[in-house]
Design a protein around this motif. Structure first.
Motif, PDB file in Angstrom:
ATOM      1  N   LYS A 117      -3.434  17.823  -0.574  1.00 58.08           N
ATOM      2  CA  LYS A 117      -4.522  17.003  -0.118  1.00 58.08           C
ATOM      3  C   LYS A 117      -4.140  15.513  -0.332  1.00 58.08           C
ATOM      4  CE  LYS A 117      -5.902  19.467  -3.702  1.00 58.08           C
ATOM      5  NZ  LYS A 117      -6.437  20.002  -4.727  1.00 58.08           N
ATOM      6  N   VAL A 118      -4.434  14.900   0.879  1.00 64.14           N
ATOM      7  CA  VAL A 118      -3.822  13.584   0.737  1.00 64.14           C
ATOM      8  C   VAL A 118      -5.222  12.412   0.703  1.00 64.14           C
ATOM      9  CG1 VAL A 118      -2.755  11.758   2.370  1.00 64.14           C
ATOM     10  CG2 VAL A 118      -2.297  14.247   2.373  1.00 64.14           C
ATOM     11  N   PHE A 119      -4.933  11.572  -0.045  1.00 61.46           N
ATOM     12  CA  PHE A 119      -5.810  10.445  -0.410  1.00 61.46           C
ATOM     13  C   PHE A 119      -5.353   9.193  -0.089  1.00 61.46           C
ATOM     14  CE2 PHE A 119      -6.919  14.062  -3.095  1.00 61.46           C
ATOM     15  CZ  PHE A 119      -8.079  14.053  -3.211  1.00 61.46           C
ATOM     16  N   ASP A 120      -5.976   8.335   0.599  1.00 59.74           N
ATOM     17  CA  ASP A 120      -5.755   6.926   0.873  1.00 59.74           C
ATOM     18  C   ASP A 120      -7.119   6.239   1.635  1.00 59.74           C
ATOM     19  OD1 ASP A 120      -5.235   4.456   1.996  1.00 59.74           O
ATOM     20  OD2 ASP A 120      -2.879   5.247   1.652  1.00 59.74           O
ATOM     21  N   PRO A 121      -7.664   5.258   0.988  1.00 59.33           N
ATOM     22  CA  PRO A 121      -9.127   4.565   1.399  1.00 59.33           C
ATOM     23  C   PRO A 121      -8.598   3.729   2.670  1.00 59.33           C
ATOM     24  CG  PRO A 121      -8.287   3.664  -0.581  1.00 59.33           C
ATOM     25  CD  PRO A 121      -7.237   4.587  -0.589  1.00 59.33           C
ATOM     26  N   ASP A 122      -7.427   3.429   2.935  1.00 58.60           N
ATOM     27  CA  ASP A 122      -7.050   2.184   3.779  1.00 58.60           C
ATOM     28  C   ASP A 122      -7.020   2.782   5.426  1.00 58.60           C
ATOM     29  OD1 ASP A 122      -6.775   0.422   1.909  1.00 58.60           O
ATOM     30  OD2 ASP A 122      -4.490   0.637   1.694  1.00 58.60           O
ATOM     31  N   THR A 123      -7.493   1.742   6.166  1.00 60.32           N
ATOM     32  CA  THR A 123      -7.243   2.043   7.633  1.00 60.32           C
ATOM     33  C   THR A 123      -5.896   1.470   8.064  1.00 60.32           C
ATOM     34  OG1 THR A 123      -8.491   0.196   8.107  1.00 60.32           O
ATOM     35  CG2 THR A 123      -9.612   2.438   8.008  1.00 60.32           C
ATOM     36  N   ILE A 124      -5.520   1.834   9.277  1.00 64.60           N
ATOM     37  CA  ILE A 124      -4.032   1.189   9.955  1.00 64.60           C
ATOM     38  C   ILE A 124      -4.517   0.034  10.334  1.00 64.60           C
ATOM     39  CG2 ILE A 124      -2.669   1.946  11.605  1.00 64.60           C
ATOM     40  CD1 ILE A 124      -3.301   4.887  11.147  1.00 64.60           C
ATOM     41  N   THR A 125      -3.613  -1.025  10.350  1.00 71.10           N
ATOM     42  CA  THR A 125      -3.612  -2.289  10.810  1.00 71.10           C
ATOM     43  C   THR A 125      -2.444  -2.618  11.622  1.00 71.10           C
ATOM     44  OG1 THR A 125      -2.480  -3.229   9.169  1.00 71.10           O
ATOM     45  CG2 THR A 125      -4.899  -3.152   8.719  1.00 71.10           C
ATOM     46  N   ALA A 126      -2.370  -3.629  12.477  1.00 70.42           N
ATOM     47  CA  ALA A 126      -1.235  -3.903  13.294  1.00 70.42           C
ATOM     48  C   ALA A 126      -0.114  -4.157  12.391  1.00 70.42           C
ATOM     49  CB  ALA A 126      -1.685  -5.152  14.093  1.00 70.42           C
ATOM     50  N   ALA A 127      -0.080  -4.640  11.138  1.00 70.51           N
ATOM     51  CA  ALA A 127       1.065  -4.778  10.270  1.00 70.51           C
ATOM     52  C   ALA A 127       1.705  -3.318   9.831  1.00 70.51           C
ATOM     53  CB  ALA A 127       0.782  -5.515   9.150  1.00 70.51           C
ATOM     54  N   ASN A 128       0.846  -2.179   9.940  1.00 71.69           N
ATOM     55  CA  ASN A 128       1.266  -1.070   9.586  1.00 71.69           C
ATOM     56  C   ASN A 128       2.034  -0.517  10.696  1.00 71.69           C
ATOM     57  OD1 ASN A 128      -1.743  -0.583   8.005  1.00 71.69           O
ATOM     58  ND2 ASN A 128      -0.170  -1.230   7.187  1.00 71.69           N
ATOM     59  N   VAL A 129       1.899  -0.734  12.014  1.00 71.01           N
ATOM     60  CA  VAL A 129       2.519   0.200  13.033  1.00 71.01           C
ATOM     61  C   VAL A 129       4.088  -0.242  12.651  1.00 71.01           C
ATOM     62  CG1 VAL A 129       2.685   0.006  15.564  1.00 71.01           C
ATOM     63  CG2 VAL A 129       0.722  -0.379  14.454  1.00 71.01           C
ATOM     64  N   ALA A 130       4.736   1.008  12.908  1.00 72.72           N
ATOM     65  CA  ALA A 130       6.317   0.995  12.947  1.00 72.72           C
ATOM     66  C   ALA A 130       6.696   1.029  11.563  1.00 72.72           C
ATOM     67  CB  ALA A 130       6.877   0.089  13.708  1.00 72.72           C
ATOM     68  N   ARG A 131       6.191  -0.213  10.662  1.00 71.08           N
ATOM     69  CA  ARG A 131       6.725  -0.188   9.285  1.00 71.08           C
ATOM     70  C   ARG A 131       6.244   1.027   8.583  1.00 71.08           C
ATOM     71  NH1 ARG A 131       4.696  -2.585   4.700  1.00 71.08           N
ATOM     72  NH2 ARG A 131       2.906  -3.185   5.901  1.00 71.08           N
ATOM     73  N   GLN A 132       5.260   1.597   8.747  1.00 68.37           N
ATOM     74  CA  GLN A 132       4.710   2.564   8.096  1.00 68.37           C
ATOM     75  C   GLN A 132       4.491   4.021   8.751  1.00 68.37           C
ATOM     76  OE1 GLN A 132       0.979   1.634   6.030  1.00 68.37           O
ATOM     77  NE2 GLN A 132       2.231   0.130   4.718  1.00 68.37           N
ATOM     78  N   SER A 133       5.087   4.039   9.978  1.00 74.67           N
ATOM     79  CA  SER A 133       5.219   5.192  10.859  1.00 74.67           C
ATOM     80  C   SER A 133       3.898   5.488  11.640  1.00 74.67           C
ATOM     81  CB  SER A 133       5.906   6.228  10.260  1.00 74.67           C
ATOM     82  OG  SER A 133       7.005   6.267   9.624  1.00 74.67           O
TER      83      SER A 133
END
Length: 145
Positions: free
Chosen positions: A54-70
């Protein structure tokens, strides 16, 4: 100093898949989720019941997350937990669950009950919230022995 570590019988010979709560889906968390899926595949091939994550994370993907966080650019604005869990589910043919929410010290989230907890969060406050939630579930008798 000799230290002996033993795994509980529930972990070695489970009668159901081991439940794992994965908290955080950023850089480290998303890599961990993919590796858990690989472990699940190997465990099942060896006759083990595998994992139910079960995966928990309240955040949404931002431009800063692209590539750096897959995360790909087309997923900007979507929930990290849902995006990555769906991708892993499709790739490995599994049915893990995603919860785009945080686990706080006062929250009684029934899905948070697990055999194993793995956090990959980037703040001390978030780590303390996770610890308090786990302790709260233990006091309510919601954790497996």
């Amino acid at each position: 100093m000799n230290t002996f570590h033993a795994a509980h019988e529930t972990l070695i010979r489970p009668v159901h898949p081991l439940s794992v709560s994965r908290i955080g889906c950023g850089g480290t968390g998303s890599q961990c989720l993919t590796n858990l899926a690989r472990m699940d595949t190997a465990l099942r091939a060896l006759g083990h019941r595998g994992l139910q994550v079960k995966v928990f994370d309240p955040d949404t993907i931002t431009a800063a997350n692209v590539a750096r966080q897959s995360f790909p650019a087309c997923e900007i604005g979507t929930a990290k937990a849902i995006s990555h869990t769906q991708r892993v589910n499709r790739f490995f043919g599994i049915r893990w669950e995603a919860y785009p929410c945080a686990i706080g010290p006062k929250e009684e989230h029934p899905a948070f009950r697990s055999n194993i907890y793995i956090s990959a969060v980037d703040s001390v406050a978030a780590r303390l919230d996770i610890l308090n939630a786990i302790r709260g579930n233990q006091q309510r008798g919601h954790l497996y022995e």
